[in-house]
Design a protein around this motif. Sequence first.
Motif, short mmCIF file in Angstrom:
data_model
loop_
_atom_site.label_atom_id
_atom_site.label_comp_id
_atom_site.label_asym_id
_atom_site.label_seq_id
_atom_site.Cartn_x
_atom_site.Cartn_y
_atom_site.Cartn_z
N UNK A 42 0.67 -1.25 -0.12
CA UNK A 42 0.10 -0.11 -0.07
C UNK A 42 0.74 1.18 -0.07
N UNK A 43 2.17 1.28 0.06
CA UNK A 43 3.05 2.37 0.14
C UNK A 43 2.50 3.59 0.93
N UNK A 44 2.34 4.74 0.66
CA UNK A 44 1.85 5.79 1.18
C UNK A 44 0.40 6.08 1.38
N UNK A 45 -0.38 4.93 0.70
CA UNK A 45 -1.69 4.82 1.07
C UNK A 45 -2.75 5.48 0.05
N UNK B 97 -1.40 -2.80 3.62
CA UNK B 97 -0.30 -3.84 4.01
C UNK B 97 1.05 -3.37 3.43
N UNK B 98 1.98 -2.89 4.04
CA UNK B 98 3.18 -2.27 3.58
C UNK B 98 4.47 -2.85 4.25
N UNK C 295 -6.97 1.63 8.29
CA UNK C 295 -5.80 1.40 9.30
C UNK C 295 -4.64 0.71 8.28
N UNK C 296 -3.28 0.84 8.72
CA UNK C 296 -2.35 -0.02 8.08
C UNK C 296 -1.50 -0.72 8.84
N UNK C 297 -0.79 -1.69 8.27
CA UNK C 297 -0.06 -2.95 9.05
C UNK C 297 1.28 -2.81 8.27
N UNK C 298 2.43 -2.86 9.18
CA UNK C 298 3.76 -2.97 8.35
C UNK C 298 4.24 -4.61 8.46
N UNK C 299 4.16 -5.29 7.28
CA UNK C 299 4.29 -6.40 6.98
C UNK C 299 4.19 -6.72 5.53
#
Length: 216
Positions: free
Chosen positions: A84-87, A104-105, A132-136
């Motif tokens: 997803x990078x910067x979204x 997911x980035x 929301x975002x996850x670092x994965x």
Amino acid sequence: MSDVKLYGVKNGVKTVIAAAEEWWFDTTRRVRTAGHVPQEGLTLIGPSAGCKWYIPGRAATQRRALKSLPILNHSGYTFIDIGSGRGRALFVAAEYPFRRIEGAEFATELHVQARENLRAFRGVRRKCTRIECVNMNAIEYPFPEENLVLYLCNPFDSRVMEKMLSNLETSLANHPRDVFLVIAYPELAPVVRSRARFKALLESHSYCIYRAVPQR
């Protein structure tokens, strides 16, 4: 004018138009999604082989793809952007009333920037508030057990795609549900097309849409 010069002029015009679109998108939403980012110097979660630069897709292409989905009730689906990078795609998806939206980035710095964008995001067309975002890493991502729209904009090569699809197929076997795959700028489309688990609904040069079919 020669064909070479004409080609150069057309590409130059497209570049200017794309830059203007990016500026307008970010400015009107108070976010920063534009620009290309190489992997070098980034903190990466999990394996990095086969993954590519951050190059955000055009919002116009993302909108056309989402508009083409045969979904009547978006609130029954969760939208997930893999890589997803910067979204940017998350903010486009927010124009639809999805149940929730997740990115997911695997690059920590891009993930941090996406979260900053989420805090700043303002959109007059916004219809989904749960983002929301996850670092994965994509090959470690646990697919939610709910109806899904999975979006990818060439975040990695076919090897990573194969692994991710295998994980998705296992998840579908354990928890059958409705899942759409949206592949923008579809270099990875042949990987999906080769697997019997997914049926092509639409294929074009800009994006492809596939749907998981029930196992017999």
